[in-house]
Design an enzyme around this catalytic site. Structure first.
Site, PDB file in Angstrom:
ATOM      1  N   CYS A   2       0.828  -1.221   0.000  1.00  0.00           N
ATOM      2  CA  CYS A   2       0.000   0.000   0.000  1.00  0.00           C
ATOM      3  C   CYS A   2       0.859   1.266   0.000  1.00  0.00           C
ATOM      4  O   CYS A   2       1.830   1.363   0.744  1.00  0.00           O
ATOM      5  CB  CYS A   2      -0.951   0.069   1.184  1.00  0.00           C
ATOM      6  N   ARG A  27       6.551  -0.794  -3.839  1.00  0.00           N
ATOM      7  CA  ARG A  27       6.094  -1.380  -2.585  1.00  0.00           C
ATOM      8  C   ARG A  27       5.181  -2.583  -2.800  1.00  0.00           C
ATOM      9  O   ARG A  27       4.958  -3.362  -1.885  1.00  0.00           O
ATOM     10  CB  ARG A  27       5.329  -0.322  -1.767  1.00  0.00           C
ATOM     11  N   TRP A  73      -2.637  -2.916  -1.644  1.00  0.00           N
ATOM     12  CA  TRP A  73      -2.238  -4.326  -1.627  1.00  0.00           C
ATOM     13  C   TRP A  73      -3.302  -5.024  -0.789  1.00  0.00           C
ATOM     14  O   TRP A  73      -3.422  -4.757   0.401  1.00  0.00           O
ATOM     15  CB  TRP A  73      -0.854  -4.452  -0.996  1.00  0.00           C
ATOM     16  N   ASN A  99      -3.557   2.794   4.798  1.00  0.00           N
ATOM     17  CA  ASN A  99      -2.646   1.636   4.812  1.00  0.00           C
ATOM     18  C   ASN A  99      -2.777   0.988   6.176  1.00  0.00           C
ATOM     19  O   ASN A  99      -2.826   1.701   7.178  1.00  0.00           O
ATOM     20  CB  ASN A  99      -1.186   2.064   4.662  1.00  0.00           C
ATOM     21  N   GLY A 100      -2.759  -0.335   6.224  1.00  0.00           N
ATOM     22  CA  GLY A 100      -2.838  -1.014   7.519  1.00  0.00           C
ATOM     23  C   GLY A 100      -4.090  -1.858   7.620  1.00  0.00           C
ATOM     24  O   GLY A 100      -4.751  -2.141   6.618  1.00  0.00           O
ATOM     25  N   GLU A 485      19.372 -17.810   1.078  1.00  0.00           N
ATOM     26  CA  GLU A 485      19.125 -16.533   0.394  1.00  0.00           C
ATOM     27  C   GLU A 485      19.073 -16.743  -1.133  1.00  0.00           C
ATOM     28  O   GLU A 485      18.227 -16.167  -1.810  1.00  0.00           O
ATOM     29  CB  GLU A 485      20.212 -15.522   0.795  1.00  0.00           C
ATOM     30  N   LYS A 489      15.808 -15.855  -3.404  1.00  0.00           N
ATOM     31  CA  LYS A 489      15.879 -14.928  -4.551  1.00  0.00           C
ATOM     32  C   LYS A 489      15.256 -15.571  -5.778  1.00  0.00           C
ATOM     33  O   LYS A 489      14.492 -14.950  -6.495  1.00  0.00           O
ATOM     34  CB  LYS A 489      17.325 -14.584  -4.893  1.00  0.00           C
ATOM     35  N   GLU A 492      11.293 -16.045  -5.448  1.00  0.00           N
ATOM     36  CA  GLU A 492      10.425 -14.860  -5.402  1.00  0.00           C
ATOM     37  C   GLU A 492      10.340 -14.120  -6.732  1.00  0.00           C
ATOM     38  O   GLU A 492       9.314 -13.525  -7.029  1.00  0.00           O
ATOM     39  CB  GLU A 492      10.783 -13.916  -4.256  1.00  0.00           C
ATOM     40  N   HIS A 508      19.056 -36.455   4.631  1.00  0.00           N
ATOM     41  CA  HIS A 508      17.930 -36.733   5.528  1.00  0.00           C
ATOM     42  C   HIS A 508      16.591 -36.441   4.850  1.00  0.00           C
ATOM     43  O   HIS A 508      15.587 -36.283   5.539  1.00  0.00           O
ATOM     44  CB  HIS A 508      18.071 -35.924   6.823  1.00  0.00           C
ATOM     45  N   LYS A 607       7.088  -4.750  -1.032  1.00  0.00           N
ATOM     46  CA  LYS A 607       8.440  -4.412  -0.585  1.00  0.00           C
ATOM     47  C   LYS A 607       8.496  -4.271   0.931  1.00  0.00           C
ATOM     48  O   LYS A 607       9.414  -4.765   1.571  1.00  0.00           O
ATOM     49  CB  LYS A 607       8.887  -3.109  -1.258  1.00  0.00           C
TER      50      LYS A 607
HETATM   51  O1  M6R Z   1      12.107  -4.658   5.168  1.00  0.00           O
HETATM   52  P1  M6R Z   1      12.506  -5.957   5.803  1.00  0.00           P
HETATM   53  O2  M6R Z   1      13.952  -6.240   5.677  1.00  0.00           O
HETATM   54  O3  M6R Z   1      12.035  -6.057   7.230  1.00  0.00           O
HETATM   55  O4  M6R Z   1      11.720  -7.050   4.982  1.00  0.00           O
HETATM   56  C1  M6R Z   1      11.754  -8.392   5.338  1.00  0.00           C
HETATM   57  C2  M6R Z   1      11.287  -9.265   4.206  1.00  0.00           C
HETATM   58  O5  M6R Z   1       9.961  -8.964   3.866  1.00  0.00           O
HETATM   59  C3  M6R Z   1      12.161  -9.110   2.958  1.00  0.00           C
HETATM   60  O6  M6R Z   1      13.495  -9.354   3.243  1.00  0.00           O
HETATM   61  C4  M6R Z   1      11.689 -10.076   1.854  1.00  0.00           C
HETATM   62  O7  M6R Z   1      11.929 -11.380   2.226  1.00  0.00           O
HETATM   63  C5  M6R Z   1      12.379  -9.733   0.537  1.00  0.00           C
HETATM   64  N1  M6R Z   1      11.414  -9.629  -0.520  1.00  0.00           N
HETATM   65  C6  M6R Z   1      13.363 -10.726   0.109  1.00  0.00           C
HETATM   66  O8  M6R Z   1      13.958 -10.413  -1.101  1.00  0.00           O
END
Ligand code: M6R
Length: 612
Positions: A2, A27, A73, A99-100, A485, A489, A492, A508, A607
């Site tokens: 949002c 965002r 969103w 927002n919220g 990580e 990546k 997502e 395992h 975001k």
């Molecule tokens: O703003 P933040 O670092 O608190 O966000 C945490 C996660 O939402 C963020 O790292 C998310 O996993 C990313 N999209 C990963 O690329």
């Protein structure tokens, strides 16, 4: 998640609002809308992107020097035209963006329905809009007072901006939980969920605090009070951000730009803090808390997503260097457990945006138990930066791509500095070793630059594997969080299923997945558990799996076994995550581009995740 933009001043509002919405697209959102006041209050809104909204209003009367705009969103109700913001109140006298989440919206809605209100949408926001109108009518108060009274009845999180059809000069803004920034120009005001829509007009901003309501009037001073009716003095700050950081600068995507910024962003995270030539680390932001760190019996790191992965690297660093027990917690789990926290504990909250709802809630919980909370945030002035006792900004610059890249390496760089400093303070590291590590850390930005040059190989691998359905990522020790990580990546932004695992855990369970179709990315750099990882590679090869290995420059052993190798420069084992993550970011990026995915704004993702 949002986005809010609002404007009142001498200029036409529409171009400012639409540009602002575009700045907030990163965002994540699924509908967009705008309200403008000229001879009447008009709302235009649609599901889909801001470009759809532009098409919708092509022939409309868009005059007006006051307006509010929103990207939504979806939380309550599907992403359709009706649920998009702004929302009108029943009589169409006020328009509101939010927002919220209003948690008690169902009971409020029932109450309003019993008084004759009919709802056009299934949102919690429309409930709040009608609640404000109802209070205005029944209590005969002005808009500011109606908003203030309404917010006292609301449970949940909000950032809102409200405007009225009979006041061409006034916006009311308020926040709790979700962020809101007010930009102060010459005879004009801007309101936004973050500074990106404001920066090209003014650098003077006021960040609203929780439970504050702002009265924003044309040609009048800004007034702020709390929802309990206590006057506050606006604290005006100067933004450090510059506009270039919000543009793609010749790159095809923000994500690619941000990957390539890492030599600088890591350098910026360490600037003024790492003094290799003096054998010193200065962390001004937490200077007053060093004694607490020395006395702490344990450190708990709370974070989500990529920031959680950085936290995991932090765990290895703190335990290795400063010999202090560390736990890394998903903020979303931590907040609903009954965690054992005492006053001597240090909590480190890591967040790029500084707005993640679960991380904020975890901080509040730990605070209520008397722990000391240190933040590692990228966004200056963000909620987490403000609620923590002290902290260190990563200074990575704005990260627009939804997939976190430079924020991760900057978080790791800051954690490295913290762990080294604590080790020095506690005397858990010999001076010569400390100096050796500082000298090597200083070389990391240059080594990241070298790592970025190995693009051709990554492109070739991306081309080969862009159509597979599954990937496995393996690593051990410091490279285990890198594997997690790398997998995050890929999934997502390319929507390929990917799992990260500690390499030895493979047998395992995940080993059952391995066949000729299954690419296995192994981070197999030459320190620590190198020999063990080689055995894990052999286990994959024995089952005809395809191995893509990240290796240290000059490696021969893994090269002889793996199907594909990508070299990174030699460095200390604990600094490898800062290098090994880079080719994995690039691999995901290229695969996603080849698959035609929206790299910067992947589906369903936001975001900053400001709802739990
Ligand atoms: O703003 P933040 O670092 O608190 O966000 C945490 C996660 O939402 C963020 O790292 C998310 O996993 C990313 N999209 C990963 O690329």
């Amino acid at each position: 998640m949002c986005g809010i933009v609002a404007y009142v001043g001498p200029q036409q509002a529409y171009p400012i609002l639409i540009k602002g919405l575009k700045r907030l697209e990163y965002r994540g959102y699924d509908s967009a809308g705008i309200a403008l006041l000229n001879s009447k209050l008009n709302i235009f809104k649609t599901k889909g992107k801001v470009s759809e909204l532009e098409k919708l209003v092509k022939d409309a009367d868009l005059r007006g020097t006051i307006g509010i705009a929103h990207t939504r969103w979806a939380t309550h109700g599907e992403p359709n035209n009706e649920n998009a913001h702004p929302h009108f109140s029943q009589s169409k006298s006020i328009a509101l963006i939010h927002n919220g989440i209003i948690e008690n919206y169902a009971s409020l809605r029932k109450e309003l329905e019993s008084r004759g209100y009919v709802f056009q949408s299934s949102t919690d926001t429309e409930v709040l809009t009608n609640l404000i109108e109802d209070i205005q009518i029944n209590e005969g108060v002005d808009l500011l007072e109606a908003v203030r009274i309404a917010l006292n009845q609301v449970i949940g999180a909000y950032a809102i901006v409200v405007m009225s059809h009979d006041d061409n000069d006034t916006l009311i803004a308020a926040r709790k939980g979700s962020p809101l920034v007010i930009g102060i120009g010459i005879d004009e005001y801007f309101v936004a969920s973050d500074a990106s829509p404001i920066i090209e007009y003014t650098k003077n901003v006021v960040y609203l605090d929780n439970e504050e309501v702002a009265l924003i009037r044309r040609n009048k001073d800004l007034k702020i009070k709390t929802i309990r009716n206590k006057d506050k003095t606006p604290y005006i700050q100067e933004l450090e951000m510059n506009l270039d950081a919000l543009e793609k600068g010749g790159y095809e995507h923000f994500m690619l730009k941000e990957i390539h910024e890492q030599p600088h962003s890591i350098q910026d995270s360490m600037r003024g803090r790492l003094h290799a030539e003096l054998g010193a680390i200065t962390l001004g932001g937490i200077l007053d808390y060093e004694q607490k760190l020395i006395n702490a019996s344990k450190i708990t790191i709370v974070a989500c997503g990529t920031s959680w992965h950085a936290g995991l690297v932090g765990e290895y660093l703190f335990e290795d260097l400063a010999r202090i027990p560390v736990e890394v917690e998903y903020a979303s789990e931590f907040r609903y457990r009954n965690p054992i926290i005492c006053e001597k504990d240090i909590i480190i909250a890591i967040s790029q945006s500084g707005e993640t709802a679960d991380t904020l809630a975890a901080i509040e919980l730990a605070k209520s138990k008397g722990a000391t909370i240190l933040g590692i945030c990228n966004v200056v002035g963000s909620s987490i930066a403000r609620v923590t006792h002290a902290g260190i900004y990563t200074h990575a610059g704005p990260e627009i791509g939804v997939a976190s890249t430079k924020a991760f390496t900057s978080q790791v760089a800051v954690l490295t500095l913290m762990a080294l400093r604590l080790a020095q303070l506690k005397g858990t590291i010999p001076k010569t070793r400390f100096n050796q590590l500082l000298n090597e850390l200083e070389l990391i930005p240059e080594k990241v630059q070298q790592t970025l040059k190995g693009s051709k190989k990554v492109l070739e691998i991306a081309e080969k594997f862009k159509d597979v359905r599954n990937f496995l990522y393996l690593g051990r020790g410091y490279n285990f969080p890198v594997a997690l990580e790398g997998a995050l990546k890929l999934k997502e932004i390319s929507y390929i299923h990917a799992e990260g695992y500690p390499a030895a855990e493979m047998k395992h369970g995940p080993i059952a997945l391995i066949d000729e179709q299954m690419p296995v990315v192994v981070i197999a750099t030459n320190k620590g558990t190198y020999e063990k990882v080689i055995s894990n590679i052999q286990e994959v090869k024995a089952r005809k799996g395809v191995v893509i290995a990240i290796v240290t420059e000059g490696d021969l052993a893994v090269k002889g076994m793996a199907d594909y190798t990508i070299e990174i420069p030699e460095t200390e084992e604990m600094f490898v995550p800062l290098l090994a993550t880079i080719p994995l970011q690039k691999l995901s990026y290229h695969i996603a581009v080849m698959r035609g995915c929206n790299v910067d704004q992947p589906r369903n993702l936001a975001k900053s995740v400001t709802v739990e």
